[in-house]
Design an enzyme around this catalytic site. Structure first.
Site, mmCIF file in Angstrom:
data_model
loop_
_atom_site.group_PDB
_atom_site.id
_atom_site.type_symbol
_atom_site.label_atom_id
_atom_site.label_comp_id
_atom_site.label_asym_id
_atom_site.label_seq_id
_atom_site.Cartn_x
_atom_site.Cartn_y
_atom_site.Cartn_z
ATOM 1 N N THR A 74 0.863 -1.178 0.000
ATOM 2 C CA THR A 74 0.000 0.000 0.000
ATOM 3 C C THR A 74 0.903 1.231 0.000
ATOM 4 O O THR A 74 1.550 1.537 1.002
ATOM 5 C CB THR A 74 -0.954 -0.012 1.209
ATOM 6 O OG1 THR A 74 -1.711 -1.233 1.158
ATOM 7 C CG2 THR A 74 -1.910 1.162 1.173
ATOM 8 N N ASP A 115 -3.092 1.477 -2.948
ATOM 9 C CA ASP A 115 -2.679 2.884 -3.044
ATOM 10 C C ASP A 115 -3.463 3.740 -2.072
ATOM 11 O O ASP A 115 -4.565 3.377 -1.653
ATOM 12 C CB ASP A 115 -3.007 3.411 -4.443
ATOM 13 C CG ASP A 115 -4.509 3.443 -4.646
ATOM 14 O OD1 ASP A 115 -5.091 2.372 -4.910
ATOM 15 O OD2 ASP A 115 -5.121 4.514 -4.465
ATOM 16 N N GLY A 169 -9.737 1.559 -3.077
ATOM 17 C CA GLY A 169 -8.283 1.494 -3.241
ATOM 18 C C GLY A 169 -7.657 0.845 -2.019
ATOM 19 O O GLY A 169 -8.256 -0.065 -1.426
ATOM 20 N N GLU A 170 -6.456 1.290 -1.643
ATOM 21 C CA GLU A 170 -5.673 0.772 -0.506
ATOM 22 C C GLU A 170 -5.201 -0.657 -0.720
ATOM 23 O O GLU A 170 -4.378 -1.166 0.011
ATOM 24 C CB GLU A 170 -6.485 0.792 0.816
ATOM 25 C CG GLU A 170 -6.966 2.143 1.248
ATOM 26 C CD GLU A 170 -7.795 2.094 2.538
ATOM 27 O OE1 GLU A 170 -7.907 1.006 3.145
ATOM 28 O OE2 GLU A 170 -8.318 3.137 2.933
ATOM 29 N N GLY A 171 -5.785 -1.360 -1.693
ATOM 30 C CA GLY A 171 -5.503 -2.789 -1.884
ATOM 31 C C GLY A 171 -6.651 -3.635 -1.362
ATOM 32 O O GLY A 171 -6.544 -4.866 -1.279
#
Ligand SMILES: Cc1cc2nc3c(=O)[nH]c(=O)nc-3n(C[C@H](O)[C@H](O)[C@H](O)COP(=O)(O)O)c2cc1C
Length: 584
Positions: A284, A395, A539-541
């Site tokens: 991340t 991200d 996001g963030e994974g």
């Protein structure tokens, strides 16, 4: 043990040596001053005292004082500087134009330093294996002169923006002799504390720690091309064998659908006969985006650092979903516009404090984009060494859907409005502005889809570049990469283009289809069908973490299910079609 040897200089003399080293600068601004000839002689003697391979002393010094000759050299250098300027664009080009790179007319004297590589004869000691040691020796002499000049209060500027052949002709230097340096020597206007190029923001000093290796070279790779050269096609032979095994498992052929496809893919990627994914890592990466100045996001940029802190406390969605999946989250700062100090657990790959505003010029330099790619790749390669069996990308960065949309628009040729979404949840007005800002960024930066690195630099982001590195490192080390949503997808697109014709795409699975409009376009472009469609857009994974159990399940059915033969169950050919329906 004492830190002082008997042969060491007294304290003040030692300090003077280090002072000359650290206070030496490349000088391009001179003031009128007559340098005493005896001082000039001391400088040359310092140069002549330099070490040289086999004591060959390959140097000669040509002292140039004549204003007419100097003018000719100055004009030549100006023309060469102009030509070299074509390599730069936008802000970098403007900065380059302002840089003063020589003081040829203003300095007291020019000294051209040459190298006679034949001096000492063919058998010159120490040159059999490294022919360039003659040139290295001349550089040692130049540095001696440079340091001595500093101690004398004189400045030296090394001018290399010139055609050596042209200068040799002007100065009647015979052909086999090589021109190493043209030095401007004189009284400096002042001695800046740091390199001028650092002061103007061109380039800063590297971290010595990063450049120091213990026992052996620590960096697993040195260049993008090296990384890309390691990427090979999937192992088709093993995949064919995997298909035979899948077809022999106690189930109708193909009845586990995409789970079977995943199993076969994992065999082709990892080349393991029974793939297993014991250690899963989510990368991340966080960074800020200058384009937020244009009001393209529903959240302020200040959210990025706060979310980074949240990741480290384990309270974000990615932490929860990764825990569920038994994955580890690697959080790295690639360019958040805040300083974290020594925040435990945070990996610093900081390239800058947020990118520049892409609506006004390039988001970053190509050098920085490359730096971020390699930093991301290094992190991934290090995790691979520690046993990571697959990589997932994630991200965090307020404003990064704008960057991702811009990248997707350039790289796929899609219309901006067709690949731009609502990001964190913007209203109609903000959406229209976002589309306009992206169009402006593409126009201002004169983007070119044929140059993926330049595109990434112009309209990308530091964290996106870092993820490009992870993806390339995955493909280079036969590691499956689970690509999260839209931002990661944009990174995947860049990685595939950068490595073309290497088959990076074959190492990727798209975890889920993001709500962000442009994501479908990415999936289409990569010809990959997302594993999940959960209407997510965080996001963030998170999508990648959610999809991980599918990969585990694929490994499990492939490795643990019995074949018809093992189970003693008659196979399809041995029983009638209606006993085991082909499709349940
Ligand atoms: C081989 C060599 C060539 C260089 N050529 C130039 C040049 O053409 N113009 C210039 O302004 N500086 C030139 N420099 C100076 C470097 O830009 C400078 O050393 C560097 O930015 C570090 O700054 P400092 O020397 O003040 O510590 C050169 C330096 C070296 C070692």
């Amino acid at each position: 043990m004492t830190d002082k040897l008997e042969a060491s200089f007294p304290e003040d003399e030692r300090e003077a040596v280090y002072r000359a080293i650290h206070a030496r600068r490349d000088i391009r601004h001179f003031v009128p001053y007559e340098v005493d000839e005896t001082v000039l002689q001391r400088l040359l003697e310092a140069a002549h005292a330099a070490p040289s391979v086999g004591f060959m002393q390959p140097w000669d010094f040509i002292i140039v004082r004549d204003p007419a000759t100097r003018r000719q050299i100055r004009d030549h250098v100006s023309a060469e500087k102009e030509k070299a300027g074509a390599h730069y664009e936008g802000k970098e080009a403007a900065l380059y134009q302002q840089l003063k790179l020589e003081g040829i007319m203003e300095c007291f004297v020019l000294i051209a330093v040459t190298c006679d590589a034949a001096r000492g004869g063919k058998k010159n000691l120490g040159r059999a294996t490294m022919p360039q040691t003659a040139q290295f020796s001349v550089c040692a002499a130049i540095q001696n002169l440079w340091l001595a000049a500093r101690a004398e209060g004189l400045g030296v500027g090394w001018v290399s923006i010139l055609q050596p052949g042209w200068l040799k002709e002007l100065l009647h230097v015979p052909e086999p002799i090589e021109l190493i340096a043209l030095l401007c020597v004189g009284a400096a206007e002042h001695f800046p504390k740091e390199p001028l190029l650092q002061t103007v923001g061109w380039r800063s000093r590297e971290s010595l720690k990063e450049l120091t290796h213990q026992e052996r070279w620590r960096k697993p790779m040195t260049s993008l091309s090296q990384l890309i050269s390691r990427i090979e096609p999937l192992n088709q032979q093993l995949m064919d064998q995997a298909q035979l095994r899948l077809d022999s498992l106690t189930k109708p052929v193909g009845s586990l659908g995409r789970l079977e496809e995943l199993a076969k893919w994992l065999v082709g990627v990892t080349q393991q006969s029974r793939p297993r994914l014991p250690r899963k890592v989510v990368f991340t990466f966080a960074a800020d985006h200058g384009v937020t100045q244009e009001g393209v996001s529903a959240y302020p940029a200040a959210v990025t650092p706060e979310m980074v802190r949240n990741f480290l406390r384990g309270g974000a969605a990615i932490n929860v979903l990764a825990r569920q999946a038994g994955a580890e989250v690697i959080v790295a700062d690639f360019g958040v516009a805040a300083d974290f100090g020594d925040l435990p657990g945070l990996i610093s790959c900081k390239i800058g404090h947020g990118t520049a505003n892409m609506a006004k010029g390039p988001a970053m330099t190509e050098a920085d984009a490359l730096k971020a790619i390699l930093a991301g790749a290094e992190l991934a390669l290090a995790e691979k060494k520690r046993g990571a069996a697959f990589f997932a990308t994630g991200d965090m960065g307020i404003g990064n859907t704008t960057a991702a949309s811009a990248l997707v628009a350039v790289l796929t040729g899609a219309r901006v409005e067709d690949v731009t979404g609502r990001g964190t949840g913007i209203d109609d007005d903000t959406f229209r502005r976002k589309v306009k800002v992206i169009r402006q960024a593409l126009a201002v930066n004169k983007v070119d889809a044929g140059d993926p690195l330049a595109t990434l630099a112009k309209v990308g982001g530091f964290e996106i570049a870092g993820l490009v590195g992870v993806i390339l490192a995955g493909a280079a080390t036969r590691t499956p990469v689970l690509v999260d949503g839209f931002i990661s997808g944009a990174a995947a697109l860049v990685a595939c283009r950068l490595a073309q014709p290497k088959p990076v795409r074959d190492y990727l699975a798209i975890a889920h289809l993001s709500v962000e409009k442009g994501h479908q376009r990415i999936a289409r472009e990569l010809a990959l069908v997302p594993l999940l469609d959960f209407r997510m857009r965080l996001g963030e994974g998170t999508g990648a973490a959610l999809a991980m159990p599918l990969l585990d399940a694929a490994c499990a059915i492939y490795g643990e299910m019995a074949t018809f033969q093992e189970a003693g169950v008659p196979g399809k050919s041995e029983i009638s079609e209606d006993v085991i329906p082909a499709d349940r």
